[in-house]
Motif scaffolding. Sequence first.
Motif, PDB file in Angstrom:
ATOM      1  N   ALA A 837      80.122 -29.477 -41.848  1.00 17.77           N
ATOM      2  CA  ALA A 837      80.486 -28.058 -41.883  1.00 17.77           C
ATOM      3  C   ALA A 837      80.765 -27.587 -43.315  1.00 17.77           C
ATOM      4  O   ALA A 837      81.760 -27.986 -43.918  1.00 17.77           O
ATOM      5  CB  ALA A 837      81.706 -27.813 -40.999  1.00 17.77           C
ATOM      6  N   TYR A 838      79.896 -26.729 -43.814  1.00 16.42           N
ATOM      7  CA  TYR A 838      80.092 -26.114 -45.138  1.00 16.42           C
ATOM      8  C   TYR A 838      80.834 -24.797 -44.953  1.00 16.42           C
ATOM      9  O   TYR A 838      80.303 -23.717 -45.146  1.00 16.42           O
ATOM     10  CB  TYR A 838      78.747 -25.882 -45.811  1.00 16.42           C
ATOM     11  CG  TYR A 838      78.087 -27.132 -46.326  1.00 16.42           C
ATOM     12  CD1 TYR A 838      78.131 -27.461 -47.672  1.00 16.42           C
ATOM     13  CD2 TYR A 838      77.396 -27.982 -45.469  1.00 16.42           C
ATOM     14  CE1 TYR A 838      77.520 -28.609 -48.156  1.00 16.42           C
ATOM     15  CE2 TYR A 838      76.773 -29.133 -45.932  1.00 16.42           C
ATOM     16  CZ  TYR A 838      76.842 -29.437 -47.278  1.00 16.42           C
ATOM     17  OH  TYR A 838      76.231 -30.578 -47.759  1.00 16.42           O
ATOM     18  N   ILE A 839      82.093 -24.916 -44.532  1.00 17.21           N
ATOM     19  CA  ILE A 839      82.921 -23.744 -44.268  1.00 17.21           C
ATOM     20  C   ILE A 839      84.330 -24.013 -44.800  1.00 17.21           C
ATOM     21  O   ILE A 839      84.647 -25.130 -45.196  1.00 17.21           O
ATOM     22  CB  ILE A 839      82.979 -23.407 -42.758  1.00 17.21           C
ATOM     23  CG1 ILE A 839      83.521 -24.600 -41.964  1.00 17.21           C
ATOM     24  CG2 ILE A 839      81.584 -23.017 -42.251  1.00 17.21           C
ATOM     25  CD1 ILE A 839      83.631 -24.338 -40.461  1.00 17.21           C
ATOM     26  N   ASP A 840      85.133 -22.976 -44.807  1.00 20.25           N
ATOM     27  CA  ASP A 840      86.514 -23.110 -45.274  1.00 20.25           C
ATOM     28  C   ASP A 840      87.243 -24.162 -44.434  1.00 20.25           C
ATOM     29  O   ASP A 840      87.221 -24.109 -43.199  1.00 20.25           O
ATOM     30  CB  ASP A 840      87.212 -21.749 -45.146  1.00 20.25           C
ATOM     31  CG  ASP A 840      88.633 -21.768 -45.679  1.00 20.25           C
ATOM     32  OD1 ASP A 840      88.981 -22.715 -46.421  1.00 20.25           O
ATOM     33  OD2 ASP A 840      89.389 -20.831 -45.357  1.00 20.25           O
ATOM     34  N   ARG A 841      87.868 -25.111 -45.113  1.00 20.08           N
ATOM     35  CA  ARG A 841      88.558 -26.209 -44.424  1.00 20.08           C
ATOM     36  C   ARG A 841      90.030 -25.830 -44.251  1.00 20.08           C
ATOM     37  O   ARG A 841      90.886 -26.175 -45.051  1.00 20.08           O
ATOM     38  CB  ARG A 841      88.415 -27.502 -45.244  1.00 20.08           C
ATOM     39  CG  ARG A 841      89.018 -28.742 -44.611  1.00 20.08           C
ATOM     40  CD  ARG A 841      88.622 -29.982 -45.417  1.00 20.08           C
ATOM     41  NE  ARG A 841      89.304 -31.166 -44.966  1.00 20.08           N
ATOM     42  CZ  ARG A 841      90.395 -31.675 -45.543  1.00 20.08           C
ATOM     43  NH1 ARG A 841      90.931 -31.084 -46.608  1.00 20.08           N
ATOM     44  NH2 ARG A 841      90.950 -32.774 -45.067  1.00 20.08           N
ATOM     45  N   ASP A 842      90.308 -25.092 -43.186  1.00 22.16           N
ATOM     46  CA  ASP A 842      91.690 -24.727 -42.894  1.00 22.16           C
ATOM     47  C   ASP A 842      92.075 -25.260 -41.521  1.00 22.16           C
ATOM     48  O   ASP A 842      91.293 -25.959 -40.859  1.00 22.16           O
ATOM     49  CB  ASP A 842      91.891 -23.209 -42.984  1.00 22.16           C
ATOM     50  CG  ASP A 842      91.021 -22.424 -41.999  1.00 22.16           C
ATOM     51  OD1 ASP A 842      90.466 -23.035 -41.058  1.00 22.16           O
ATOM     52  OD2 ASP A 842      90.891 -21.200 -42.170  1.00 22.16           O
ATOM     53  N   THR A 843      93.260 -24.962 -41.086  1.00 29.28           N
ATOM     54  CA  THR A 843      93.748 -25.508 -39.813  1.00 29.28           C
ATOM     55  C   THR A 843      92.854 -25.115 -38.649  1.00 29.28           C
ATOM     56  O   THR A 843      92.508 -25.943 -37.791  1.00 29.28           O
ATOM     57  CB  THR A 843      95.188 -25.031 -39.556  1.00 29.28           C
ATOM     58  OG1 THR A 843      96.018 -25.451 -40.639  1.00 29.28           O
ATOM     59  CG2 THR A 843      95.723 -25.610 -38.257  1.00 29.28           C
ATOM     60  N   ALA A 844      92.443 -23.861 -38.607  1.00 29.47           N
ATOM     61  CA  ALA A 844      91.635 -23.380 -37.482  1.00 29.47           C
ATOM     62  C   ALA A 844      90.275 -24.073 -37.437  1.00 29.47           C
ATOM     63  O   ALA A 844      89.809 -24.488 -36.365  1.00 29.47           O
ATOM     64  CB  ALA A 844      91.453 -21.863 -37.584  1.00 29.47           C
ATOM     65  N   THR A 845      89.611 -24.175 -38.584  1.00 28.86           N
ATOM     66  CA  THR A 845      88.278 -24.797 -38.579  1.00 28.86           C
ATOM     67  C   THR A 845      88.375 -26.295 -38.319  1.00 28.86           C
ATOM     68  O   THR A 845      87.474 -26.876 -37.693  1.00 28.86           O
ATOM     69  CB  THR A 845      87.556 -24.549 -39.917  1.00 28.86           C
ATOM     70  OG1 THR A 845      88.388 -24.996 -41.005  1.00 28.86           O
ATOM     71  CG2 THR A 845      87.239 -23.068 -40.091  1.00 28.86           C
ATOM     72  N   ARG A 846      89.446 -26.929 -38.758  1.00 28.34           N
ATOM     73  CA  ARG A 846      89.599 -28.363 -38.479  1.00 28.34           C
ATOM     74  C   ARG A 846      89.799 -28.587 -36.987  1.00 28.34           C
ATOM     75  O   ARG A 846      89.265 -29.543 -36.402  1.00 28.34           O
ATOM     76  CB  ARG A 846      90.756 -28.927 -39.296  1.00 28.34           C
ATOM     77  CG  ARG A 846      90.430 -28.992 -40.784  1.00 28.34           C
ATOM     78  CD  ARG A 846      91.625 -29.242 -41.647  1.00 28.34           C
ATOM     79  NE  ARG A 846      92.029 -30.635 -41.622  1.00 28.34           N
ATOM     80  CZ  ARG A 846      92.945 -31.146 -42.441  1.00 28.34           C
ATOM     81  NH1 ARG A 846      93.533 -30.380 -43.336  1.00 28.34           N
ATOM     82  NH2 ARG A 846      93.263 -32.416 -42.361  1.00 28.34           N
ATOM     83  N   GLU A 847      90.596 -27.722 -36.354  1.00 23.61           N
ATOM     84  CA  GLU A 847      90.795 -27.845 -34.909  1.00 23.61           C
ATOM     85  C   GLU A 847      89.489 -27.584 -34.170  1.00 23.61           C
ATOM     86  O   GLU A 847      89.177 -28.253 -33.177  1.00 23.61           O
ATOM     87  CB  GLU A 847      91.881 -26.868 -34.457  1.00 23.61           C
ATOM     88  CG  GLU A 847      93.276 -27.290 -34.913  1.00 23.61           C
ATOM     89  CD  GLU A 847      94.340 -26.278 -34.505  1.00 23.61           C
ATOM     90  OE1 GLU A 847      93.969 -25.191 -33.982  1.00 23.61           O
ATOM     91  OE2 GLU A 847      95.537 -26.562 -34.727  1.00 23.61           O
ATOM     92  N   TRP A 848      88.719 -26.604 -34.647  1.00 26.68           N
ATOM     93  CA  TRP A 848      87.424 -26.293 -34.015  1.00 26.68           C
ATOM     94  C   TRP A 848      86.499 -27.513 -34.109  1.00 26.68           C
ATOM     95  O   TRP A 848      85.871 -27.908 -33.125  1.00 26.68           O
ATOM     96  CB  TRP A 848      86.786 -25.093 -34.719  1.00 26.68           C
ATOM     97  CG  TRP A 848      85.430 -24.736 -34.161  1.00 26.68           C
ATOM     98  CD1 TRP A 848      85.169 -23.892 -33.129  1.00 26.68           C
ATOM     99  CD2 TRP A 848      84.162 -25.251 -34.601  1.00 26.68           C
ATOM    100  NE1 TRP A 848      83.814 -23.831 -32.887  1.00 26.68           N
ATOM    101  CE2 TRP A 848      83.169 -24.663 -33.778  1.00 26.68           C
ATOM    102  CE3 TRP A 848      83.773 -26.133 -35.593  1.00 26.68           C
ATOM    103  CZ2 TRP A 848      81.814 -24.934 -33.928  1.00 26.68           C
ATOM    104  CZ3 TRP A 848      82.419 -26.413 -35.745  1.00 26.68           C
ATOM    105  CH2 TRP A 848      81.456 -25.825 -34.919  1.00 26.68           C
TER     106      TRP A 848
END
Length: 955
Positions: A837-848
Amino acid sequence: MTAYDAGTSEAANPLKQLARFGQSPWLDFIQRSYTESGKLKKLVEEDGLKGVTSNPSIFQKAMGHGTDYDPQIRQILEHQIVDAGTLYETLAIHDIRAAAKVLHPVYEQTAKVDGYVSLEVSPYLARDTGATIAEARRLWLAVGAPNLMIKIPGTDEGAPAVQAAIAAGINVNVTLLFSLNAYKKVVEAYIAGLEERLARGESVTGIASVASFFVSRIDVKIDREIDDRVAAGDKDAAALKALRGKVAIANAKQAYEYWQGVVKSARWQKLAQAGAMPQRLLWASTSTKDKTFSDVLYVDGLIGPETVNTIPPATFDDFRDHGKVAQTLTQDVAGANKVISEARRLGLDLDGVTRTLVDEGVRGFEDAFDALLGSIAAKQAAFLGAKLTTTTLNLPADLDAAVRAELETWRTQGNVRRLWDRDATLWTGHDEARWLKWLSIVDDQLLDLAKFEEFQAEVKARGFRDALLLGMGGSSLGPEVLSVTFGRHEGFPHLYVLDSTDPQQIRDFQDRIDISRTLFIVSSKSGGTLEPNILKAYFFDQAKKVLGERAGSHFITVTDPGSHMEDVAKKDKFWKIFYGNKQIGGRYSVLSDFGMVPAAVAGLPLKRLLDSALRGEKSCAASVPPAQNPGVVLGSVLGVAARSFGRDKVTLLASPAIYDMGAWLEQLLAESTGKDGKGLIPIDGETAGPASVYGRDRVFIYLRLSEKPCEKQDEAFKKLIAAGEPVVTIELHDRYQIAEEFFRWEFATAVAGSIIGINAFNQPDVEASKIETKKITTAYNETGRLPSYEPFARDGSLAFYADPKNAAALRVGHTAEGILKAHFARGRAGDYVALLAYIDRDTATREWLQQVRLSVRDGLKLATAAEFGPRFQHSTGQAYKGGPNTGVFLQITCDDEVSLPVPGEKYTFSIVKEAQARGDLEVLGERGRRALRVHIHGDLKSGLEKLAQAITAAV
């Protein structure tokens, strides 16, 4: 009556009577309680004992059993961090000095002829002349007793070492002599060493030597051959039987006859006149092995002037009780010569037997030394208890047996010592040796501790609130573990680690810090890596807006000497420059300045951290045999499981308080082993599930923090063990033991690489993506736009990209679900799915990402990797491109809401990230990997929801 309780009267004591015939009885035994209780002194006084010999077998019996040595072991471990070899040597030297003190009066009374105690050089050096010489000198100085003899094996390599030691004025006991030819070389070495001293104008008086000629083992070999031939009906059966039990003594008599000729020679007489003492023959291995012979056969039969018999305790007792004293050594020499001639006539291969015995003797002492060091290492671990991490293996029977066999192979081949000796042939024989400075970096850092502590005090004094480390891969993942695991320390800045080109993530970090109170750490080994360079450029530009000309005073760098980053730091007047070591690769650098500088900035207790790492180093030392060596044990499990059982998915799960260890381990394992179509595929953070969701391609690693365990994880692993899955549980008793594990895992990875058969220190495929990225960014700088890039399919906000071959295979699906279903259907048992995943690595994307990977795992029963780009390119990316072709890759990209410029360049961070994603996909396609890219247009949150639904439906 035993040797421990001697009491025979002097007149009737055969041991005392030996002196009348010029022979000195020595004891082939040493033990602390024996010396401390006064029993050794009693033997000197009542039995005329004149010396003591030791060897690894004797020390193994003394130290490996009982509790005599426990108090000293505990005392040493309370104040020092040592390896098993150092611990053994400390104990042995204590014993040797104590025995030497007891025997010193004998040394004085006999004018330095007797009163000696022997200490053997490491058996591992028997075939290494130079190392034997160095070891002899070192032990001689360490013990510091004039009545010490250093034991050196009488191998072809040992003879020159004997000469060098004698020339240096060291007393020598030459051991493992079986043949007349070998003995002649040793006599020559002794004489030549003395002659060297005379030629230099140095004294030859007071230098003592004995040549230990082994006896009974020869008869054991020869008699066995005789018995076999007699049993087979040999035509010479009667003549053969007449030689039983006679060859060894005859062989010894021939050696003594040769010695008598030597001391009469003009060459020797010149040395004698200068004060030299003759090198006496010492009869060794004098216990009777064949119970049909007299139990004192090899003492009774070898009594003669200027000789020594080193006698085991039981034989010592037997000879005191019923030995017969007479000058037997010079009796019937003609008969002895006839025995040897007859043996040769009958085809008894005495030369072959003696060669075999030398090899077996060397191997036997190595085995005994391994057993000795193994028992000491086991005691050490038991006494240290919770000061060391604890490893528990729960392996299926077949894997367990294979691991044990591998550990034995490593023991017999001396592979742990080869690793510490930087022997590149342990891997592929190429450039491995130049990448092994990490083996000793902990010792270096402890010597340099004051530098770090001074810097730490300066950081505190300057009152920084934040610290932001800019780096990638090995330069960032280790510091990230420290930051996440230990958090903020009072009085020190909060350490953040940024390893992304995603503009939103960069903005997120920028919003967290106060630039006016931030220390920036630019961490880059080569100084030429794209990401740290452009991150430095961006934040230096931001700092100048706030701090003006003082911006450089808020920056430090950790980089290799002579790098581009060093030049940048000097030009921009950075506050400090710290240097890495060019002989340590990035993924092995966490205990170098790349980890220690961020640790100092964050206010961690550096001595505590390094002491933990030192325990890891000493536990894996060259002196620790494989079965007790935690690094070798772990590396063997990983290597054997992958090589022989197809279990190459190393599934890592850690207690919540140390969860970030997995990210560091991913890079270490993947980048080190994933190449040449082989390797370990790390699976980090995949929540433990029931055994039914796993294939037979896993090894599970549970990093359990006992001070803060997770009950749910404990239960999950109990069930996996019960189901027969291979589980390695590593128990950390406090968080600082991650430093111990840093070293252990580095060592284990090197071991696993050797077993798998690859170079564990290069990364041949990492550069490929960088090259493709550079092509794209260069093109953008030249044209102002990215090269054309069209999707092969669209479904609303989702666009799908792939190389022609992959696109052709996936066009069968016309919707997102259909394309993804076709893609995942290409996975087979033993494969894995990697979500990139080349996206912002924040809490929400990590959970996703975690939720999606679990749906893929449970649906496909395949291992899953969940990674954020571009950081994984400097980590697991090597294994994805160069390791086994078992990956099914789904790259996830998105439109960027934020645009950030790269100072000095036309391209932005968004362009860099796009170039990295394209370059990565391009290389995966070139390598024949099953790879697909899905790009989310528009709102990221809704796009991720749609993608998750499609993936779940597809699997």
